[in-house]
Design a protein around this motif. Structure first.
Motif, PDB file in Angstrom:
ATOM      1  N   LEU A 289       0.834  -1.190   0.000  1.00 23.45           N
ATOM      2  CA  LEU A 289       0.000   0.000   0.000  1.00 23.45           C
ATOM      3  C   LEU A 289       0.875   1.248   0.000  1.00 23.45           C
ATOM      4  O   LEU A 289       1.748   1.394   0.850  1.00 23.45           O
ATOM      5  N   THR A 290       0.618   2.123  -0.961  1.00 22.77           N
ATOM      6  CA  THR A 290       1.338   3.390  -1.054  1.00 22.77           C
ATOM      7  C   THR A 290       0.319   4.509  -1.206  1.00 22.77           C
ATOM      8  O   THR A 290      -0.451   4.518  -2.169  1.00 22.77           O
ATOM      9  N   GLY A 291       0.311   5.431  -0.248  1.00 25.29           N
ATOM     10  CA  GLY A 291      -0.648   6.529  -0.333  1.00 25.29           C
ATOM     11  C   GLY A 291      -2.079   6.060  -0.329  1.00 25.29           C
ATOM     12  O   GLY A 291      -2.954   6.718  -0.904  1.00 25.29           O
ATOM     13  N   THR A 292      -2.338   4.934   0.317  1.00 24.05           N
ATOM     14  CA  THR A 292      -3.697   4.404   0.389  1.00 24.05           C
ATOM     15  C   THR A 292      -4.376   4.944   1.642  1.00 24.05           C
ATOM     16  O   THR A 292      -3.871   4.792   2.746  1.00 24.05           O
ATOM     17  N   ASP A 293      -5.531   5.579   1.447  1.00 21.95           N
ATOM     18  CA  ASP A 293      -6.205   6.308   2.513  1.00 21.95           C
ATOM     19  C   ASP A 293      -7.442   5.545   2.975  1.00 21.95           C
ATOM     20  O   ASP A 293      -8.414   5.417   2.230  1.00 21.95           O
ATOM     21  N   LEU A 294      -7.378   5.046   4.200  1.00 19.44           N
ATOM     22  CA  LEU A 294      -8.509   4.315   4.778  1.00 19.44           C
ATOM     23  C   LEU A 294      -9.322   5.182   5.743  1.00 19.44           C
ATOM     24  O   LEU A 294     -10.299   4.708   6.333  1.00 19.44           O
ATOM     25  N   ARG A 295      -8.947   6.432   5.899  1.00 20.96           N
ATOM     26  CA  ARG A 295      -9.580   7.268   6.917  1.00 20.96           C
ATOM     27  C   ARG A 295     -11.072   7.465   6.693  1.00 20.96           C
ATOM     28  O   ARG A 295     -11.836   7.610   7.646  1.00 20.96           O
ATOM     29  N   GLY A 296     -11.509   7.470   5.453  1.00 21.33           N
ATOM     30  CA  GLY A 296     -12.922   7.704   5.178  1.00 21.33           C
ATOM     31  C   GLY A 296     -13.799   6.475   5.292  1.00 21.33           C
ATOM     32  O   GLY A 296     -15.030   6.565   5.173  1.00 21.33           O
ATOM     33  N   ALA A 297     -13.187   5.309   5.507  1.00 17.96           N
ATOM     34  CA  ALA A 297     -13.975   4.074   5.607  1.00 17.96           C
ATOM     35  C   ALA A 297     -14.837   4.106   6.862  1.00 17.96           C
ATOM     36  O   ALA A 297     -14.395   4.498   7.940  1.00 17.96           O
ATOM     37  N   THR A 298     -16.081   3.681   6.745  1.00 15.31           N
ATOM     38  CA  THR A 298     -16.994   3.667   7.889  1.00 15.31           C
ATOM     39  C   THR A 298     -16.821   2.426   8.746  1.00 15.31           C
ATOM     40  O   THR A 298     -17.264   2.398   9.892  1.00 15.31           O
ATOM     41  N   ARG A 299     -16.180   1.406   8.189  1.00 20.66           N
ATOM     42  CA  ARG A 299     -15.942   0.176   8.941  1.00 20.66           C
ATOM     43  C   ARG A 299     -14.701  -0.503   8.409  1.00 20.66           C
ATOM     44  O   ARG A 299     -14.490  -0.549   7.194  1.00 20.66           O
ATOM     45  N   LEU A 300     -13.878  -1.023   9.323  1.00 20.50           N
ATOM     46  CA  LEU A 300     -12.674  -1.767   8.947  1.00 20.50           C
ATOM     47  C   LEU A 300     -12.687  -3.095   9.695  1.00 20.50           C
ATOM     48  O   LEU A 300     -12.407  -3.147  10.883  1.00 20.50           O
ATOM     49  N   GLU A 301     -13.010  -4.136   8.996  1.00 20.76           N
ATOM     50  CA  GLU A 301     -13.045  -5.471   9.596  1.00 20.76           C
ATOM     51  C   GLU A 301     -12.128  -6.378   8.785  1.00 20.76           C
ATOM     52  O   GLU A 301     -12.451  -6.760   7.656  1.00 20.76           O
ATOM     53  N   LEU A 302     -10.976  -6.682   9.357  1.00 14.29           N
ATOM     54  CA  LEU A 302      -9.946  -7.425   8.644  1.00 14.29           C
ATOM     55  C   LEU A 302      -9.688  -8.734   9.378  1.00 14.29           C
ATOM     56  O   LEU A 302      -9.137  -8.731  10.477  1.00 14.29           O
ATOM     57  N   PRO A 303     -10.053  -9.868   8.798  1.00 10.73           N
ATOM     58  CA  PRO A 303      -9.858 -11.142   9.491  1.00 10.73           C
ATOM     59  C   PRO A 303      -8.405 -11.549   9.616  1.00 10.73           C
ATOM     60  O   PRO A 303      -8.028 -12.279  10.529  1.00 10.73           O
ATOM     61  N   ASP A 304      -7.578 -11.096   8.678  1.00 14.99           N
ATOM     62  CA  ASP A 304      -6.151 -11.424   8.708  1.00 14.99           C
ATOM     63  C   ASP A 304      -5.419 -10.470   7.784  1.00 14.99           C
ATOM     64  O   ASP A 304      -5.998  -9.546   7.239  1.00 14.99           O
TER      65      ASP A 304
END
Length: 212
Positions: free
Chosen positions: A165-180
């Motif tokens: 990931l380069t310059g990938t912006d997750l700040r606007g995500a309403t939910r982050l559910e990562l199993p692994d």
């Protein structure tokens, strides 16, 4: 922005019949069609529009989509392996059971879509926006994401294992559910609130036991 705003909109002509392998489709409008179980690998779609189209179990390996508009379309169990997408808009659609590993996406906007069980392993995404989408069981394993963002989108059971990931912006995500695959988030940008939300997942991934 709507289809009418596209510079090629006035040139579009309607399409009938099945899709064909290695065919070139230039300024073609696919509207209200049900396309199923066809072979269209290697096809080129240039300045084309798909509206209210259902694509089921289509084989589109190495197909190229350049300056295309997809609105209210359903892609079900389609094969988009090693396909190429550039300057494309995918709006208010459903992608379910889609195999798109090794695909290349550049300057693509995905808005108001539901992605379910989509395989993007090893894909290359550059300047891609997932806006107001729901991504469930989407696999970015080993993919390369540059300048990708997820404003207003919910990520559920999404995997980033081995991703870059380069310059990938997750700040606007309403939910982050990562199993692994939490190590794949290296290089991503998250908010302080998201970091707190992710802390238990990071702890489990690292084998850390947290007790009060």
């Amino acid at each position: 922005m709507s289809l009418a705003d596209q510079p090629y909109a006035h040139l579009l002509r309607p399409h009938t019949g099945p899709l064909r392998r290695d065919e070139r489709y230039d300024t073609v409008h696919f509207d209200g069609l049900e396309l199923a179980d066809g072979q269209a690998g290697g096809a080129l779609f240039l300045e084309c529009a798909f509206t209210d189209v259902s694509l089921t179990e289509l084989k589109l390996r190495q197909a190229r989509f350049t300056e295309v508009w997809l609105e209210r379309c359903r892609l079900l169990a389609c094969e988009l392996v090693e396909s190429e997408w550039q300057d494309a808009s995918v709006l208010d659609g459903v992608l379910a059971g889609v195999s798109a590993y090794g695909a290349q996406l550049r300057r693509v906007t995905v808005r108001g879509c539901k992605l379910e069980a989509v395989n993007l392993r090893g894909a290359v995404l550059r300047d891609v926006v997932f806006e107001d989408c729901r991504l469930h069981d989407v696999d970015f394993g080993g993919a390369r994401l540059t300048g990708v963002s997820f404003p207003g989108s919910a990520l559920e059971e999404v995997r980033f294992g081995g991703a870059t990931l380069t310059g990938t912006d997750l700040r606007g995500a309403t939910r982050l559910e990562l199993p692994d695959g939490h190590e794949g988030l290296r290089g991503a940008l998250v908010s302080a609130a998201q970091l707190i939300e992710l802390a238990p997942q990071f702890a489990r991934a690292l084998g850390v036991e947290v007790r009060d």
